[in-house]
Design an enzyme around this catalytic site. Structure first.
Site, PDB file in Angstrom:
ATOM      1  N   GLY A  25      10.475  13.841 -14.997  1.00 15.75           N
ATOM      2  CA  GLY A  25      10.737  12.409 -15.182  1.00 15.75           C
ATOM      3  C   GLY A  25      11.215  11.675 -13.939  1.00 15.75           C
ATOM      4  O   GLY A  25      11.328  10.451 -13.952  1.00 15.75           O
ATOM      5  N   TYR A  26      11.481  12.424 -12.827  1.00 22.35           N
ATOM      6  CA  TYR A  26      11.950  11.711 -11.625  1.00 22.35           C
ATOM      7  C   TYR A  26      10.859  10.814 -11.058  1.00 22.35           C
ATOM      8  O   TYR A  26      11.121   9.722 -10.577  1.00 22.35           O
ATOM      9  CB  TYR A  26      12.411  12.712 -10.553  1.00 22.35           C
ATOM     10  CG  TYR A  26      13.748  13.339 -10.862  1.00 22.35           C
ATOM     11  CD1 TYR A  26      14.931  12.616 -10.697  1.00 22.35           C
ATOM     12  CD2 TYR A  26      13.833  14.637 -11.313  1.00 22.35           C
ATOM     13  CE1 TYR A  26      16.161  13.184 -10.989  1.00 22.35           C
ATOM     14  CE2 TYR A  26      15.062  15.221 -11.612  1.00 22.35           C
ATOM     15  CZ  TYR A  26      16.217  14.490 -11.445  1.00 22.35           C
ATOM     16  OH  TYR A  26      17.427  15.053 -11.746  1.00 22.35           O
ATOM     17  N   GLY A  27       9.609  11.294 -11.118  1.00 17.18           N
ATOM     18  CA  GLY A  27       8.494  10.513 -10.566  1.00 17.18           C
ATOM     19  C   GLY A  27       8.359   9.172 -11.268  1.00 17.18           C
ATOM     20  O   GLY A  27       8.099   8.141 -10.630  1.00 17.18           O
ATOM     21  N   GLU A  37       0.863  -1.188   0.000  1.00 13.54           N
ATOM     22  CA  GLU A  37       0.000   0.000   0.000  1.00 13.54           C
ATOM     23  C   GLU A  37       0.892   1.228   0.000  1.00 13.54           C
ATOM     24  O   GLU A  37       1.645   1.465   0.952  1.00 13.54           O
ATOM     25  CB  GLU A  37      -0.885   0.020   1.256  1.00 13.54           C
ATOM     26  CG  GLU A  37      -1.736   1.274   1.321  1.00 13.54           C
ATOM     27  CD  GLU A  37      -2.356   1.500   2.712  1.00 13.54           C
ATOM     28  OE1 GLU A  37      -1.977   0.786   3.669  1.00 13.54           O
ATOM     29  OE2 GLU A  37      -3.206   2.395   2.828  1.00 13.54           O
ATOM     30  N   ASN A  82      -5.333  15.367  -7.275  1.00 13.51           N
ATOM     31  CA  ASN A  82      -4.476  16.026  -8.268  1.00 13.51           C
ATOM     32  C   ASN A  82      -3.309  15.153  -8.729  1.00 13.51           C
ATOM     33  O   ASN A  82      -2.552  15.543  -9.604  1.00 13.51           O
ATOM     34  CB  ASN A  82      -3.989  17.397  -7.782  1.00 13.51           C
ATOM     35  CG  ASN A  82      -3.141  17.245  -6.530  1.00 13.51           C
ATOM     36  OD1 ASN A  82      -2.761  16.136  -6.174  1.00 13.51           O
ATOM     37  ND2 ASN A  82      -2.845  18.359  -5.871  1.00 13.51           N
ATOM     38  N   ALA A  83      -3.175  13.962  -8.143  1.00 16.63           N
ATOM     39  CA  ALA A  83      -2.080  13.070  -8.569  1.00 16.63           C
ATOM     40  C   ALA A  83      -2.596  11.867  -9.363  1.00 16.63           C
ATOM     41  O   ALA A  83      -1.811  11.012  -9.769  1.00 16.63           O
ATOM     42  CB  ALA A  83      -1.292  12.601  -7.348  1.00 16.63           C
ATOM     43  N   VAL A  84      -3.926  11.833  -9.590  1.00 16.02           N
ATOM     44  CA  VAL A  84      -4.498  10.689 -10.333  1.00 16.02           C
ATOM     45  C   VAL A  84      -3.859  10.572 -11.714  1.00 16.02           C
ATOM     46  O   VAL A  84      -3.548   9.483 -12.200  1.00 16.02           O
ATOM     47  CB  VAL A  84      -6.040  10.834 -10.436  1.00 16.02           C
ATOM     48  CG1 VAL A  84      -6.624   9.863 -11.450  1.00 16.02           C
ATOM     49  CG2 VAL A  84      -6.671  10.616  -9.065  1.00 16.02           C
ATOM     50  N   GLY A  85      -3.602  11.736 -12.357  1.00 18.26           N
ATOM     51  CA  GLY A  85      -2.995  11.744 -13.697  1.00 18.26           C
ATOM     52  C   GLY A  85      -1.626  11.088 -13.676  1.00 18.26           C
ATOM     53  O   GLY A  85      -1.299  10.277 -14.542  1.00 18.26           O
ATOM     54  N   VAL A  94       7.857  16.978 -12.559  1.00 17.95           N
ATOM     55  CA  VAL A  94       7.516  16.942 -13.987  1.00 17.95           C
ATOM     56  C   VAL A  94       8.766  16.977 -14.875  1.00 17.95           C
ATOM     57  O   VAL A  94       8.773  17.561 -15.950  1.00 17.95           O
ATOM     58  CB  VAL A  94       6.511  18.063 -14.378  1.00 17.95           C
ATOM     59  CG1 VAL A  94       5.778  17.688 -15.669  1.00 17.95           C
ATOM     60  CG2 VAL A  94       5.480  18.271 -13.284  1.00 17.95           C
TER      61      VAL A  94
HETATM   62  N1  ACO Z   1      -1.326  15.362 -12.502  1.00 15.13           N
HETATM   63  C1  ACO Z   1      -1.349  14.870 -13.786  1.00 15.13           C
HETATM   64  N2  ACO Z   1      -0.234  14.413 -14.400  1.00 15.13           N
HETATM   65  C2  ACO Z   1       0.932  14.484 -13.720  1.00 15.13           C
HETATM   66  C3  ACO Z   1       1.029  15.017 -12.436  1.00 15.13           C
HETATM   67  C4  ACO Z   1      -0.168  15.468 -11.815  1.00 15.13           C
HETATM   68  N3  ACO Z   1      -0.158  15.962 -10.572  1.00 15.13           N
HETATM   69  N4  ACO Z   1       2.335  14.949 -12.043  1.00 15.13           N
HETATM   70  C5  ACO Z   1       3.011  14.413 -13.070  1.00 15.13           C
HETATM   71  N5  ACO Z   1       2.156  14.124 -14.074  1.00 15.13           N
HETATM   72  C6  ACO Z   1       2.466  13.519 -15.342  1.00 15.13           C
HETATM   73  C7  ACO Z   1       3.601  14.225 -16.032  1.00 15.13           C
HETATM   74  O1  ACO Z   1       3.121  15.288 -16.828  1.00 15.13           O
HETATM   75  C8  ACO Z   1       4.206  13.137 -16.866  1.00 15.13           C
HETATM   76  O2  ACO Z   1       3.464  12.928 -18.023  1.00 15.13           O
HETATM   77  P1  ACO Z   1       4.198  12.566 -19.415  1.00 15.13           P
HETATM   78  O3  ACO Z   1       4.983  11.311 -19.148  1.00 15.13           O
HETATM   79  O4  ACO Z   1       3.074  12.379 -20.371  1.00 15.13           O
HETATM   80  O5  ACO Z   1       5.062  13.738 -19.716  1.00 15.13           O
HETATM   81  C9  ACO Z   1       4.028  11.899 -15.996  1.00 15.13           C
HETATM   82  O6  ACO Z   1       2.962  12.213 -15.078  1.00 15.13           O
HETATM   83  C10 ACO Z   1       5.261  11.564 -15.205  1.00 15.13           C
HETATM   84  O7  ACO Z   1       5.810  12.726 -14.690  1.00 15.13           O
HETATM   85  P2  ACO Z   1       7.156  12.780 -13.859  1.00 15.13           P
HETATM   86  O8  ACO Z   1       7.907  13.999 -14.237  1.00 15.13           O
HETATM   87  O9  ACO Z   1       7.858  11.484 -13.966  1.00 15.13           O
HETATM   88  O10 ACO Z   1       6.562  12.943 -12.397  1.00 15.13           O
HETATM   89  P3  ACO Z   1       7.059  13.920 -11.231  1.00 15.13           P
HETATM   90  O11 ACO Z   1       8.542  13.848 -11.105  1.00 15.13           O
HETATM   91  O12 ACO Z   1       6.454  15.251 -11.378  1.00 15.13           O
HETATM   92  O13 ACO Z   1       6.407  13.195  -9.971  1.00 15.13           O
HETATM   93  C11 ACO Z   1       4.616  13.434  -8.401  1.00 15.13           C
HETATM   94  C12 ACO Z   1       5.023  13.102  -9.823  1.00 15.13           C
HETATM   95  C13 ACO Z   1       5.257  12.469  -7.435  1.00 15.13           C
HETATM   96  C14 ACO Z   1       3.100  13.344  -8.275  1.00 15.13           C
HETATM   97  C15 ACO Z   1       5.142  14.860  -8.098  1.00 15.13           C
HETATM   98  O14 ACO Z   1       4.561  15.744  -9.030  1.00 15.13           O
HETATM   99  C16 ACO Z   1       4.824  15.358  -6.720  1.00 15.13           C
HETATM  100  O15 ACO Z   1       5.617  15.153  -5.801  1.00 15.13           O
HETATM  101  N6  ACO Z   1       3.688  16.038  -6.508  1.00 15.13           N
HETATM  102  C17 ACO Z   1       3.311  16.615  -5.237  1.00 15.13           C
HETATM  103  C18 ACO Z   1       3.026  15.547  -4.213  1.00 15.13           C
HETATM  104  C19 ACO Z   1       1.887  14.621  -4.640  1.00 15.13           C
HETATM  105  O16 ACO Z   1       0.848  15.062  -5.118  1.00 15.13           O
HETATM  106  N7  ACO Z   1       2.120  13.309  -4.434  1.00 15.13           N
HETATM  107  C20 ACO Z   1       1.125  12.279  -4.718  1.00 15.13           C
HETATM  108  C21 ACO Z   1       0.167  12.237  -3.594  1.00 15.13           C
HETATM  109  S1  ACO Z   1      -0.788  10.768  -3.568  1.00 15.13           S
HETATM  110  C22 ACO Z   1       0.071   9.730  -2.639  1.00 15.13           C
HETATM  111  O17 ACO Z   1       1.112  10.038  -2.178  1.00 15.13           O
HETATM  112  C23 ACO Z   1      -0.458   8.355  -2.426  1.00 15.13           C
END
Ligand code: ACO
Length: 376
Positions: A107-109, A93, A136-139, A105
């Site tokens: 690519g680290y995620g 989980e 907001n993280a569903v995408g 955004v």
């Molecule tokens: N909504 C929609 N799409 C997203 C989002 C978002 N919030 N964040 C990233 N993406 C998309 C990117 O555009 C990218 O799309 P692509 O491959 O078509 O270009 C893809 O997802 C991967 O993006 P990465 O750059 O690899 O992701 P990133 O390094 O931004 O990490 C993360 C994503 C972890 C959500 C980061 O944005 C973050 O820390 N956000 C704030 C904290 C958060 O919301 N965490 C999730 C909470 S839910 C939970 O923890 C269970």
């Protein structure tokens, strides 16, 4: 190179490292967990710090972090809970997931999630993840192959994972053998294998050196001297089967050989040049005389240009090409002057003479010879 490949290069160069950590009492693990707590506290402001700390240091929770050099700095991580010894033993989980704000955004995620799937499978034997994703993280989760459809049997997760309000429950299966830590490498191997197979059955990749004949100023080249033509099964007899017409010229019935075709076209051209209406068409229209001509007619043609092309003996390979230039000259005249203008009526007389000779000289018919008479 895509974003993930660039991160892999940085990993190979030692700038980035993905680490799997638990609270095992080691100082380094504690230091990394504190670094991760700082990232989570900043990026997940709705989560109380104490709650983040409690879960991170609780031993059934595992974390995967990305550490960047220099400075040994934690720049992102995912923390998931395991349920060993229960019906949910193959399930993880995801409790927290974040990348430092300035690096999101890029690519680290994605890299982080791939490493997390890798370690979850290799270190904890997991087969699936569930998580309550912030809306907001569903995408982001969708792009990491998480779905809102939950396909796991309910008894393997219900009652084990924590319910959250305001989040969306999402599931992701972890493949038993996919190389999550090296997707780009796998894809390039697949591409190379596929291209190898395609090459076995095709010759599109073979580049021939080209013909020196014309580079050295040679004239017409007999078909059977073109490399590959004979090897492909061409014979002179077979070539003659494609002869569909003959030319009546100077009292003889002739095959359309290159020489005979040339002579026939030269005769047609001479007739046109000697026609009483030929004067305006002997040379290109002068832009000095008709300033707007070339802003209206973008593809000009005239009998002088046709003569040069014919003399080169390389341009008019077929009668259709020759007839197309003649048509272009007359059509341009119609376009520029209109259908009732005296210039066009003169051009039309040239055209009628041209096709009159064509019709009476090509045997058995223009149609049989595949020659098209375009209508004005
Ligand atoms: N909504 C929609 N799409 C997203 C989002 C978002 N919030 N964040 C990233 N993406 C998309 C990117 O555009 C990218 O799309 P692509 O491959 O078509 O270009 C893809 O997802 C991967 O993006 P990465 O750059 O690899 O992701 P990133 O390094 O931004 O990490 C993360 C994503 C972890 C959500 C980061 O944005 C973050 O820390 N956000 C704030 C904290 C958060 O919301 N965490 C999730 C909470 S839910 C939970 O923890 C269970």
């Amino acid at each position: 190179m895509n974003r993930e490949s660039r991160h892999i290069e940085r990993e190979r160069g030692g700038e980035l490292t993905a680490r799997y950590i638990t609270n095992d009492g080691a100082i380094e693990s504690g230091r990394l967990l504190i670094g991760l707590k700082n990232v989570f506290s900043k990026c997940l402001p709705n989560m109380p710090k104490e709650y983040i700390c409690r879960l991170l240091f609780e031993r059934r929770h595992k974390s995967v972090v990305i550490v960047r050099q220099p400075g040994n700095q934690v720049i992102g991580g995912i923390t998931y809970r395991t349920f060993p010894g229960t019906p949910a033993a193959r399930l993880g989980e995801i409790a927290f997931c974040a990348v430092a704000q300035t690096l999101q955004v890029t690519g680290y995620g994605t890299r982080l999630m791939n490493w997390t799937k890798h370690y979850a499978r290799e270190m904890d034997g997991l087969e699936a993840f569930l998580t309550y994703a912030d809306n907001n993280a569903v995408g982001y989760f969708s792009k990491q192959q998480f779905t809102k459809a939950i396909t796991l049997e309910k008894e393997k997760w219900a009652g084990f994972i924590k319910d959250y309000d305001g989040g969306t429950l999402m599931e992701c299966r972890i493949h038993p053998s996919l190389p999550y830590a090296d997707f780009p490498g796998m894809l390039s191997k697949q591409r190379a294998a596929l291209e190898g197979e395609v090459k076995r059955y095709t010759t599109g990749h073979v580049v021939h050196p080209g013909l020196d004949h014309w580079r050295e100023g040679g004239g017409p080249l007999p078909v059977d001297q073109l490399p590959g033509v004979v090897e492909a099964g061409w014979t002179h007899t077979a070539g003659m089967l494609y002869r569909t017409y003959q030319i009546a010229m100077g009292g003889h019935i002739l095959d359309p050989t290159e020489d005979n075709l040339h002579e026939f076209m030269a005769m047609l051209l001479k007739k046109a040049q000697r026609h009483a209406d030929a004067a305006p068409f002997l040379q290109p229209v002068s832009a000095d005389d008709v300033p707007d001509y070339y802003s209206i007619i973008i593809d000009p043609m005239d009998l002088g240009t046709m003569e040069q092309r014919l003399k080169s003996r390389r341009y008019y390979i077929t009668l259709n090409m020759f007839a197309a230039d003649f048509y272009k000259m007359v059509k341009n005249c119609q376009l520029y002057n209109g259908s009732t203008n005296p210039y066009f009526l003169a051009a039309r007389r040239l055209y009628d003479q041209f096709w009159g000779v064509m019709r009476s000289s090509i045997l058995p018919s223009l149609e049989a010879a595949g020659i098209v008479e375009p209508k004005l």
